[in-house]
Design a protein around this motif. Sequence first.
Motif, PDB file in Angstrom:
ATOM      1  N   MET A  76      13.018 -22.145 -20.742  1.00 44.62           N
ATOM      2  CA  MET A  76      14.315 -22.458 -20.123  1.00 44.62           C
ATOM      3  C   MET A  76      15.499 -21.905 -20.928  1.00 44.62           C
ATOM      4  N   PRO A  77      15.640 -22.245 -22.201  1.00 42.31           N
ATOM      5  CA  PRO A  77      16.779 -21.677 -22.930  1.00 42.31           C
ATOM      6  C   PRO A  77      16.683 -20.158 -23.101  1.00 42.31           C
ATOM      7  N   VAL A  78      15.481 -19.637 -23.268  1.00 40.48           N
ATOM      8  CA  VAL A  78      15.329 -18.193 -23.391  1.00 40.48           C
ATOM      9  C   VAL A  78      15.733 -17.512 -22.088  1.00 40.48           C
ATOM     10  N   GLY A  79      15.272 -18.041 -20.963  1.00 38.70           N
ATOM     11  CA  GLY A  79      15.606 -17.469 -19.667  1.00 38.70           C
ATOM     12  C   GLY A  79      17.096 -17.505 -19.375  1.00 38.70           C
ATOM     13  N   PHE A  80      17.733 -18.629 -19.665  1.00 38.49           N
ATOM     14  CA  PHE A  80      19.173 -18.720 -19.422  1.00 38.49           C
ATOM     15  C   PHE A  80      19.972 -17.859 -20.403  1.00 38.49           C
ATOM     16  N   ALA A  81      19.478 -17.710 -21.631  1.00 34.65           N
ATOM     17  CA  ALA A  81      20.146 -16.798 -22.569  1.00 34.65           C
ATOM     18  C   ALA A  81      20.054 -15.360 -22.052  1.00 34.65           C
ATOM     19  N   LEU A  82      18.896 -14.988 -21.509  1.00 32.84           N
ATOM     20  CA  LEU A  82      18.764 -13.656 -20.916  1.00 32.84           C
ATOM     21  C   LEU A  82      19.696 -13.501 -19.707  1.00 32.84           C
ATOM     22  N   MET A  83      19.852 -14.571 -18.943  1.00 33.43           N
ATOM     23  CA  MET A  83      20.780 -14.506 -17.801  1.00 33.43           C
ATOM     24  C   MET A  83      22.209 -14.275 -18.285  1.00 33.43           C
ATOM     25  N   ILE A  84      22.568 -14.866 -19.412  1.00 30.42           N
ATOM     26  CA  ILE A  84      23.899 -14.635 -19.976  1.00 30.42           C
ATOM     27  C   ILE A  84      24.060 -13.159 -20.343  1.00 30.42           C
ATOM     28  N   VAL A  85      23.049 -12.598 -20.988  1.00 30.04           N
ATOM     29  CA  VAL A  85      23.119 -11.185 -21.382  1.00 30.04           C
ATOM     30  C   VAL A  85      23.252 -10.302 -20.137  1.00 30.04           C
ATOM     31  N   HIS A  86      22.409 -10.547 -19.134  1.00 28.40           N
ATOM     32  CA  HIS A  86      22.483  -9.753 -17.896  1.00 28.40           C
ATOM     33  C   HIS A  86      23.843  -9.926 -17.222  1.00 28.40           C
ATOM     34  N   LEU A  87      24.355 -11.152 -17.194  1.00 28.54           N
ATOM     35  CA  LEU A  87      25.648 -11.405 -16.557  1.00 28.54           C
ATOM     36  C   LEU A  87      26.767 -10.652 -17.274  1.00 28.54           C
ATOM     37  N   VAL A  88      26.758 -10.684 -18.588  1.00 29.83           N
ATOM     38  CA  VAL A  88      27.782  -9.967 -19.360  1.00 29.83           C
ATOM     39  C   VAL A  88      27.687  -8.460 -19.104  1.00 29.83           C
ATOM     40  N   LEU A  89      26.463  -7.957 -18.987  1.00 30.60           N
ATOM     41  CA  LEU A  89      26.278  -6.521 -18.768  1.00 30.60           C
ATOM     42  C   LEU A  89      26.735  -6.065 -17.376  1.00 30.60           C
ATOM     43  N   ILE A  90      26.563  -6.928 -16.367  1.00 36.95           N
ATOM     44  CA  ILE A  90      26.954  -6.529 -15.010  1.00 36.95           C
ATOM     45  C   ILE A  90      28.363  -6.970 -14.645  1.00 36.95           C
ATOM     46  N   ALA A  91      28.993  -7.778 -15.490  1.00 41.57           N
ATOM     47  CA  ALA A  91      30.306  -8.344 -15.168  1.00 41.57           C
ATOM     48  C   ALA A  91      31.355  -7.292 -14.802  1.00 41.57           C
ATOM     49  N   PRO A  92      31.502  -6.209 -15.548  1.00 43.17           N
ATOM     50  CA  PRO A  92      32.533  -5.226 -15.166  1.00 43.17           C
ATOM     51  C   PRO A  92      32.312  -4.636 -13.777  1.00 43.17           C
ATOM     52  N   ARG A  93      31.065  -4.288 -13.468  1.00 43.08           N
ATOM     53  CA  ARG A  93      30.767  -3.742 -12.136  1.00 43.08           C
ATOM     54  C   ARG A  93      30.996  -4.784 -11.061  1.00 43.08           C
ATOM     55  N   TYR A  94      30.601  -6.021 -11.336  1.00 39.47           N
ATOM     56  CA  TYR A  94      30.766  -7.087 -10.359  1.00 39.47           C
ATOM     57  C   TYR A  94      32.250  -7.363 -10.097  1.00 39.47           C
ATOM     58  N   LEU A  95      33.049  -7.360 -11.137  1.00 39.92           N
ATOM     59  CA  LEU A  95      34.492  -7.577 -10.959  1.00 39.92           C
ATOM     60  C   LEU A  95      35.126  -6.478 -10.108  1.00 39.92           C
ATOM     61  N   ARG A  96      34.694  -5.249 -10.316  1.00 39.03           N
ATOM     62  CA  ARG A  96      35.254  -4.127  -9.555  1.00 39.03           C
ATOM     63  C   ARG A  96      34.843  -4.132  -8.093  1.00 39.03           C
ATOM     64  N   ALA A  97      33.536  -4.345  -7.840  1.00 34.60           N
ATOM     65  CA  ALA A  97      33.048  -4.114  -6.473  1.00 34.60           C
ATOM     66  C   ALA A  97      32.119  -5.183  -5.930  1.00 34.60           C
ATOM     67  N   GLY A  98      31.839  -6.219  -6.662  1.00 34.47           N
ATOM     68  CA  GLY A  98      30.867  -7.198  -6.194  1.00 34.47           C
ATOM     69  C   GLY A  98      29.466  -6.633  -6.327  1.00 34.47           C
ATOM     70  N   LEU A  99      28.500  -7.356  -5.802  1.00 33.63           N
ATOM     71  CA  LEU A  99      27.121  -6.879  -5.837  1.00 33.63           C
ATOM     72  C   LEU A  99      26.816  -6.209  -4.512  1.00 33.63           C
ATOM     73  N   GLN A 100      26.702  -4.923  -4.534  1.00 32.15           N
ATOM     74  CA  GLN A 100      26.409  -4.176  -3.328  1.00 32.15           C
ATOM     75  C   GLN A 100      24.983  -3.667  -3.412  1.00 32.15           C
ATOM     76  N   HIS A 101      24.254  -3.843  -2.336  1.00 32.01           N
ATOM     77  CA  HIS A 101      22.891  -3.343  -2.267  1.00 32.01           C
ATOM     78  C   HIS A 101      22.923  -1.906  -1.767  1.00 32.01           C
ATOM     79  N   PRO A 102      22.007  -1.065  -2.214  1.00 31.85           N
ATOM     80  CA  PRO A 102      22.016   0.351  -1.820  1.00 31.85           C
ATOM     81  C   PRO A 102      22.024   0.549  -0.308  1.00 31.85           C
ATOM     82  N   GLU A 103      21.269  -0.286   0.443  1.00 32.12           N
ATOM     83  CA  GLU A 103      21.246  -0.105   1.885  1.00 32.12           C
ATOM     84  C   GLU A 103      22.582  -0.455   2.533  1.00 32.12           C
TER      85      GLU A 103
END
Length: 164
Positions: free
Chosen positions: A132-159
């Motif tokens: 649980m803590p390892v998984g949520f810590a990884l979610m924090i890392v992933h969230l920080v990494l995608i945050a700039p793209r998400y702020l600019r355009a949201g989560l868009q799927h390729p299709e």
Amino acid sequence: MRRLENAFVTLNGSILVMGLMAMAVMLGWNVLGRYLTGNSLTWADEVARYSMIWLTFLGSGLALREGAHAAITNAQEALPGQGQRALRALILLVLLGFFAFMVWVGIDYMNRMAVQRSAALRIPMKWVYAAMPVGFALMIVHLVLIAPRYLRAGLQHPEETALG
């Protein structure tokens, strides 16, 4: 930075694939042994259960990154550009706070389970609950990494981008 992020995502995905393969082989072997010899590995079901818990938490960050978690985007899409960015910033802050809280709760719960042992393997249950803590810590890392793209355009799927 992009290469480091790609390496992190590749490592995360590779661990998931290897874990799922190991779990499938072990369960297949156990089922085969049960039907051919009438005997099964006493610990296989427990290992499979705990592996599934770990794989779920380890994969949740990748699912977050791909926008695979349940989301309601109607309110966000109904807002004008600046409103969308403000709402996405709020969503990021709430998610970051929630994930950090869950890391803290997970560590607390993990430490409370330190004295309990699993039935077949006799390992301390804190190692199971550490997912649980390892998984949520990884979610924090992933969230920080995608945050700039998400702020600019949201989560868009390729299709969606191909059609729109």
